[in-house]
Design a protein around this motif. Structure first.
Motif, PDB file in Angstrom:
ATOM      1  N   ASN A  91      64.499 -86.624 -29.703  1.00  0.00           N
ATOM      2  CA  ASN A  91      63.791 -85.414 -29.266  1.00  0.00           C
ATOM      3  C   ASN A  91      62.522 -85.785 -28.519  1.00  0.00           C
ATOM      4  N   ILE A  92      61.802 -86.755 -29.029  1.00  0.00           N
ATOM      5  CA  ILE A  92      60.567 -87.201 -28.362  1.00  0.00           C
ATOM      6  C   ILE A  92      60.904 -87.772 -26.994  1.00  0.00           C
ATOM      7  N   GLN A  93      61.961 -88.564 -26.924  1.00  0.00           N
ATOM      8  CA  GLN A  93      62.348 -89.149 -25.648  1.00  0.00           C
ATOM      9  C   GLN A  93      62.795 -88.063 -24.676  1.00  0.00           C
ATOM     10  N   ALA A  94      63.546 -87.082 -25.169  1.00  0.00           N
ATOM     11  CA  ALA A  94      63.998 -85.991 -24.303  1.00  0.00           C
ATOM     12  C   ALA A  94      62.807 -85.189 -23.800  1.00  0.00           C
ATOM     13  N   LEU A  95      61.848 -84.936 -24.693  1.00  0.00           N
ATOM     14  CA  LEU A  95      60.651 -84.188 -24.286  1.00  0.00           C
ATOM     15  C   LEU A  95      59.850 -84.989 -23.260  1.00  0.00           C
ATOM     16  N   SER A  96      59.727 -86.284 -23.472  1.00  0.00           N
ATOM     17  CA  SER A  96      59.007 -87.122 -22.514  1.00  0.00           C
ATOM     18  C   SER A  96      59.689 -87.092 -21.159  1.00  0.00           C
ATOM     19  N   ARG A 121      53.425 -79.714 -24.666  1.00  0.00           N
ATOM     20  CA  ARG A 121      54.229 -80.904 -24.994  1.00  0.00           C
ATOM     21  C   ARG A 121      53.327 -82.114 -25.244  1.00  0.00           C
ATOM     22  N   ASP A 122      52.249 -82.219 -24.465  1.00  0.00           N
ATOM     23  CA  ASP A 122      51.312 -83.320 -24.698  1.00  0.00           C
ATOM     24  C   ASP A 122      50.718 -83.240 -26.100  1.00  0.00           C
ATOM     25  N   SER A 123      50.360 -82.020 -26.516  1.00  0.00           N
ATOM     26  CA  SER A 123      49.799 -81.880 -27.869  1.00  0.00           C
ATOM     27  C   SER A 123      50.863 -82.190 -28.917  1.00  0.00           C
ATOM     28  N   GLU A 124      52.110 -81.765 -28.671  1.00  0.00           N
ATOM     29  CA  GLU A 124      53.196 -82.092 -29.603  1.00  0.00           C
ATOM     30  C   GLU A 124      53.398 -83.604 -29.666  1.00  0.00           C
TER      31      GLU A 124
END
Length: 186
Positions: A8-13, A85-88
């Motif tokens: 999920n983190i990679q997808a968001l990035s 997204r940056d804050s997440e």
């Protein structure tokens, strides 16, 4: 944090990166459009649009302004998403760091456990060993006393049941029995 959160983190990035690229592309297109409009208006002073072209240009200009507003709204929306997204991502990184620190601490505790158990076992075994040693000393003392008492009892029993030295009894003729007497021990 589970392993399912890592994709999920990679997808968001990846999504944030794509949004930034789109935003940069739109910014560059708006900049080019602005420059082109400025060049057309500023560089061509002899150009005087005719009346019918003014209406058409005005409608085109309004359409471009509406498009520009739409792009600006999209840019604002994407910037808001990027900020969110940056804050997440920041929060997730903090969580990862906290969990990493906790994991290291737990690994250290697990590595120290055998030593702690050995030390605690030794602490608990010391009084047991002392008690066993004391019981063994007492046992040896009691056995020595028992042997002494048994020996004395055996001597007493022997002296009480025998009044002298044990000698073998040989058959004697009847005439010698009256002349020989056996010694008596008092």
């Amino acid at each position: 944090m589970s392993q399912s959160d890592t994709p999920n983190i990679q997808a968001l990035s990846t999504e944030v990166s794509q949004l930034r690229q789109e935003l940069q592309l739109r910014d560059s297109l708006v900049q080019q459009l602005s420059q082109e409009l400025f060049r057309l208006v500023k560089g061509n002073t002899s150009f005087m649009p005719q009346q019918p072209d003014i209406e058409r240009d005005t409608t085109q200009l309004q359409a471009l302004q509406e498009q520009l507003q739409a792009v600006e709204q999209q840019v604002a929306f994407y910037q808001e998403q990027i900020t969110t997204r940056d804050s997440e991502i920041y929060q997730l990184r903090q969580s990862v760091q906290e969990l990493t620190d906790r994991t290291r601490m737990l690994e250290q505790v697990v590595q120290e456990l055998p030593q702690i158990y050995r030390r605690k076992f030794e602490e608990r075994m010391t009084p047991v060993r002392e008690k066993v040693a004391m019981l063994q000393r007492e046992n040896r003392q009691l056995q020595a006393e028992l042997q002494s008492v048994s020996y004395r009892l055996a001597l007493k029993t022997r002296n009480a049941s025998h009044s002298g030295i044990d000698l073998p009894n040989f058959p004697r003729p009847a005439s010698e029995e009256t002349n020989i007497s056996t010694p008596q021990n008092a």
